[in-house]
Write a protein that holds these residues in place. Sequence first.
Motif, PDB file in Angstrom:
ATOM      1  N   ARG A   1       7.852   5.168 -18.630  1.00 17.74           N
ATOM      2  CA  ARG A   1       7.477   6.212 -19.586  1.00 17.74           C
ATOM      3  C   ARG A   1       8.277   6.111 -20.881  1.00 17.74           C
ATOM      4  NH1 ARG A   1       4.871  11.170 -19.196  1.00 17.74           N
ATOM      5  NH2 ARG A   1       4.847  11.099 -16.915  1.00 17.74           N
ATOM      6  N   TYR A   2       9.516   5.604 -20.817  1.00 16.51           N
ATOM      7  CA  TYR A   2      10.331   5.459 -22.028  1.00 16.51           C
ATOM      8  C   TYR A   2       9.673   4.528 -23.050  1.00 16.51           C
ATOM      9  CZ  TYR A   2      14.346   7.869 -19.986  1.00 16.51           C
ATOM     10  OH  TYR A   2      15.197   8.808 -19.446  1.00 16.51           O
ATOM     11  N   ALA A   3       8.765   3.667 -22.589  1.00 22.19           N
ATOM     12  CA  ALA A   3       8.093   2.739 -23.501  1.00 22.19           C
ATOM     13  C   ALA A   3       7.200   3.460 -24.496  1.00 22.19           C
ATOM     14  CB  ALA A   3       7.268   1.727 -22.708  1.00 22.19           C
ATOM     15  N   PHE A   4       6.782   4.695 -24.191  1.00 18.38           N
ATOM     16  CA  PHE A   4       5.918   5.432 -25.115  1.00 18.38           C
ATOM     17  C   PHE A   4       6.626   5.719 -26.438  1.00 18.38           C
ATOM     18  CE2 PHE A   4       3.657   7.101 -21.134  1.00 18.38           C
ATOM     19  CZ  PHE A   4       2.654   6.170 -21.251  1.00 18.38           C
ATOM     20  N   PHE A   5       7.931   5.940 -26.402  1.00 19.34           N
ATOM     21  CA  PHE A   5       8.667   6.157 -27.645  1.00 19.34           C
ATOM     22  C   PHE A   5       8.591   4.912 -28.545  1.00 19.34           C
ATOM     23  CE2 PHE A   5      10.818   9.224 -24.833  1.00 19.34           C
ATOM     24  CZ  PHE A   5      10.752  10.357 -25.628  1.00 19.34           C
ATOM     25  N   PHE A   6       8.766   3.759 -27.933  1.00 18.15           N
ATOM     26  CA  PHE A   6       8.668   2.497 -28.685  1.00 18.15           C
ATOM     27  C   PHE A   6       7.292   2.325 -29.309  1.00 18.15           C
ATOM     28  CE2 PHE A   6       7.008  -1.880 -28.070  1.00 18.15           C
ATOM     29  CZ  PHE A   6       7.641  -2.497 -29.144  1.00 18.15           C
ATOM     30  N   LEU A   7       6.232   2.679 -28.572  1.00 14.68           N
ATOM     31  CA  LEU A   7       4.871   2.508 -29.079  1.00 14.68           C
ATOM     32  C   LEU A   7       4.583   3.446 -30.249  1.00 14.68           C
ATOM     33  CD1 LEU A   7       3.009   2.127 -25.662  1.00 14.68           C
ATOM     34  CD2 LEU A   7       3.463   0.336 -27.346  1.00 14.68           C
TER      35      LEU A   7
ATOM     36  N   THR B   1       1.060  13.571 -16.829  1.00 14.15           N
ATOM     37  CA  THR B   1       1.667  13.657 -15.503  1.00 14.15           C
ATOM     38  C   THR B   1       0.629  13.782 -14.393  1.00 14.15           C
ATOM     39  OG1 THR B   1       1.898  16.063 -15.806  1.00 14.15           O
ATOM     40  CG2 THR B   1       3.804  14.690 -16.365  1.00 14.15           C
ATOM     41  N   SER B   2      -0.656  13.710 -14.734  1.00 12.96           N
ATOM     42  CA  SER B   2      -1.701  13.837 -13.725  1.00 12.96           C
ATOM     43  C   SER B   2      -2.801  12.822 -13.986  1.00 12.96           C
ATOM     44  CB  SER B   2      -2.290  15.257 -13.738  1.00 12.96           C
ATOM     45  OG  SER B   2      -2.973  15.502 -14.959  1.00 12.96           O
ATOM     46  N   GLU B   3      -3.573  12.546 -12.943  1.00  9.69           N
ATOM     47  CA  GLU B   3      -4.674  11.594 -13.074  1.00  9.69           C
ATOM     48  C   GLU B   3      -5.745  12.111 -14.022  1.00  9.69           C
ATOM     49  OE1 GLU B   3      -6.366  10.064  -9.537  1.00  9.69           O
ATOM     50  OE2 GLU B   3      -4.445   9.641  -8.556  1.00  9.69           O
ATOM     51  N   GLY B   4      -5.995  13.412 -14.005  1.00  2.33           N
ATOM     52  CA  GLY B   4      -7.019  13.977 -14.880  1.00  2.33           C
ATOM     53  C   GLY B   4      -6.743  13.713 -16.346  1.00  2.33           C
TER      54      GLY B   4
ATOM     55  N   VAL C   1       0.812  -1.220   0.000  1.00  2.00           N
ATOM     56  CA  VAL C   1       0.000   0.000   0.000  1.00  2.00           C
ATOM     57  C   VAL C   1       0.843   1.266   0.000  1.00  2.00           C
ATOM     58  CG1 VAL C   1      -1.960  -1.087   1.114  1.00  2.00           C
ATOM     59  CG2 VAL C   1      -0.158  -0.091   2.528  1.00  2.00           C
ATOM     60  N   LYS C   2       2.109   1.155   0.342  1.00  2.00           N
ATOM     61  CA  LYS C   2       2.952   2.337   0.429  1.00  2.00           C
ATOM     62  C   LYS C   2       3.300   2.868  -0.956  1.00  2.00           C
ATOM     63  CE  LYS C   2       7.378   3.902   2.337  1.00  2.00           C
ATOM     64  NZ  LYS C   2       8.588   3.481   3.056  1.00  2.00           N
ATOM     65  N   ALA C   3       3.161   4.144  -1.154  1.00  2.00           N
ATOM     66  CA  ALA C   3       3.512   4.768  -2.437  1.00  2.00           C
ATOM     67  C   ALA C   3       5.014   4.748  -2.628  1.00  2.00           C
ATOM     68  CB  ALA C   3       2.988   6.205  -2.500  1.00  2.00           C
ATOM     69  N   ILE C   4       5.422   4.534  -3.831  1.00  2.00           N
ATOM     70  CA  ILE C   4       6.836   4.434  -4.155  1.00  2.00           C
ATOM     71  C   ILE C   4       7.233   5.635  -4.988  1.00  2.00           C
ATOM     72  CG2 ILE C   4       8.584   3.034  -5.335  1.00  2.00           C
ATOM     73  CD1 ILE C   4       6.871   0.621  -4.768  1.00  2.00           C
ATOM     74  N   PRO C   5       8.247   6.359  -4.614  1.00  2.00           N
ATOM     75  CA  PRO C   5       8.671   7.521  -5.401  1.00  2.00           C
ATOM     76  C   PRO C   5       9.039   7.117  -6.813  1.00  2.00           C
ATOM     77  CG  PRO C   5       9.732   7.502  -3.238  1.00  2.00           C
ATOM     78  CD  PRO C   5       9.043   6.190  -3.390  1.00  2.00           C
ATOM     79  N   ALA C   6       8.622   7.940  -7.795  1.00  2.00           N
ATOM     80  CA  ALA C   6       8.877   7.603  -9.198  1.00  2.00           C
ATOM     81  C   ALA C   6      10.308   7.897  -9.605  1.00  2.00           C
ATOM     82  CB  ALA C   6       7.909   8.373 -10.106  1.00  2.00           C
ATOM     83  N   ASN C   7      10.990   8.820  -8.868  1.00  2.00           N
ATOM     84  CA  ASN C   7      12.325   9.225  -9.284  1.00  2.00           C
ATOM     85  C   ASN C   7      13.430   8.606  -8.430  1.00  2.00           C
ATOM     86  OD1 ASN C   7      11.730  10.514  -6.950  1.00  2.00           O
ATOM     87  ND2 ASN C   7      12.240  12.592  -7.684  1.00  2.00           N
TER      88      ASN C   7
ATOM     89  N   THR D   1       1.913   2.516 -11.183  1.00  2.00           N
ATOM     90  CA  THR D   1       3.273   2.568 -10.654  1.00  2.00           C
ATOM     91  C   THR D   1       3.905   3.957 -10.727  1.00  2.00           C
ATOM     92  OG1 THR D   1       4.215   1.920 -12.802  1.00  2.00           O
ATOM     93  CG2 THR D   1       3.655   0.158 -11.266  1.00  2.00           C
ATOM     94  N   THR D   2       3.503   4.777 -11.712  1.00  2.00           N
ATOM     95  CA  THR D   2       4.112   6.103 -11.875  1.00  2.00           C
ATOM     96  C   THR D   2       3.231   7.213 -11.314  1.00  2.00           C
ATOM     97  OG1 THR D   2       5.291   5.366 -13.848  1.00  2.00           O
ATOM     98  CG2 THR D   2       5.068   7.741 -13.537  1.00  2.00           C
ATOM     99  N   LEU D   3       1.929   7.170 -11.627  1.00  2.00           N
ATOM    100  CA  LEU D   3       1.004   8.183 -11.112  1.00  2.00           C
ATOM    101  C   LEU D   3       0.388   7.786  -9.778  1.00  2.00           C
ATOM    102  CD1 LEU D   3      -0.847   9.202 -14.418  1.00  2.00           C
ATOM    103  CD2 LEU D   3       1.197  10.210 -13.382  1.00  2.00           C
ATOM    104  N   HIS D   4       0.624   6.529  -9.337  1.00  2.00           N
ATOM    105  CA  HIS D   4       0.137   6.016  -8.049  1.00  2.00           C
ATOM    106  C   HIS D   4      -1.378   6.160  -7.910  1.00  2.00           C
ATOM    107  CE1 HIS D   4       4.386   6.130  -7.343  1.00  2.00           C
ATOM    108  NE2 HIS D   4       4.431   7.451  -7.295  1.00  2.00           N
TER     109      HIS D   4
END
Length: 545
Positions: A510-516, A441-444, A56-62, A368-371
């Motif tokens: 996020r780097y996977a977006f370039f591949f897609l 970069t946001s849930e919205g 349940v603990k949030a993990i920092p993305a950086n 995993t990134t936007l939690h």
Amino acid sequence: MVSQYKKKLNGWLSYAFASEVFVIVSLTLFLPICLEQFARDNGFLLPDKTIPCSPVKAIPANGTAARCVVKIGWAWIDSASFSLYVYSISVALQALTVISMGGIADHPPHRKALLLFFALTGAFSATIFLLLPPLHQYVAANVGFGASVVAMNVYLPSLARESPEVVKVLEEVKEAQTLTAASGGRREDAEESPEDPLLPSSEQGRVEDAQTKELKVKYDAELSRATSRISSHGIAMGYGAGIFLLIVALVPVTLLKGSTFALRLAIGLSGIWWALFTIPAALWLPSGTGTKVEEVDAAWGEEPVASEEGKNWNFRREIVRAWIRLGSMLKWSEMKKLRNTFRYLAAWFLLSDGFTTITSTAILFGKTTLHMSASSLILIGALTPTSGIIGSLLWPILQRRMGWTNLKVLVILVMLASCIPAYGCLGFLVQGRGARFGGLTSEGEMFGLAVFFGSVYGAFQGYARAFYAEMLPPGEEARWYGLFSITDKSSSFIGPLIVGLIADTTGNIRYAFFFLVVMIWAAVPILAGVDVERGRKDAREYRIE
């Protein structure tokens, strides 16, 4: 006759209503989350690999220090990519299965039994998710789904050919040919030319008049519209069922705060739904041939497809023949005969992989990134198919008004879909500048893109399946839909595998977006080069050596 057709159509739609729920509720949403949670429950935090990962603990993305990894065999794998690897294994097994069953599904008396066997296998595997660890059931359920959908898709060309509007045009073609033959190659209502001979030769008697050719073009256009309409309706009904069950599953997942048990419960519900609504398909789909292509062959002046129904037939021989036949189909000499069909398969190899990977990557990116919470991910899972229903119903209307071909619609949809990963790539420009919006970069933004992607993907699925059906040799649908499945769901292990490697190597999914973006754009020139008219003609004339 009409009532029998409606019964068959309703049986086909009912299975779309039953099986698509597993994709929307489980395969796309809860299974990736459940597997990622399973990996976290058994994983450890870097760099020491001694502290258990908190579920349940949030993990920092950086920060790489907070990354969660799980040990599989001798390798440590990021928990975000664990489900992608498992998916890759399941679709590889799915590919082996659909190739082996091609000859059996092309045998009409066994087609329905094959569909029901794999449907119940997949539904049972999904239902028992509550009792056993998820890995084995995940593989069995995905294989069952993919194989049953191949058997289901085999019915699509015959449903389009037997639709009342298509049958009406075919009768007009045959009537025009009868009148032409009766007048010795000239229609009584055709205009005479002073240069025409008084007695037409036998060669001229075989030449079709302009009206017959025009009716054949009309038949192809009507068949194309009927195929895309039936396919789109199946997608819309499946999406509707998925949305309903997502809303139902949201209750226990929210009350249990997104626990692993709640996720397994949602997957089990999709299995129960799948089994329950397969019953109408079992009752209404025909067990016999149900497909008459001889009339079309005769109207087009071609030899009818030879039937194997009365031949000595057994399962083991058909499985062996399926692999031999696949080798024959993939010979260069055979590929040249159906070059447009294979050109489309080459584009579909990239597109299906790209679209499927966008879906699974987006869910893992949100978690995993936007939690994002489990309830937020479920809401995204509901928004996507909801807008998919709208897209699958509105795009055919837009197509009719604009006069677009199925191919042009597909190209437009592909370009629109590529905007999703391209937008995600912009996040690298926004990160670190204090901005809370832009570049995914946001849930919205996730919610907005879910609506946009759903409206495109829903229509794309319907058109892609229908477009392929137009270029299939009659009587060989299961074998060719087996290839379609390999390049659709079964070939999609490549995309998740590469995304998993990118996530493991960089620590940032996020780097996977370039591949897609590259994968989808690479398919556009291949898709645009398909000659549909030539593809139809080659398919009708195709006979394997």
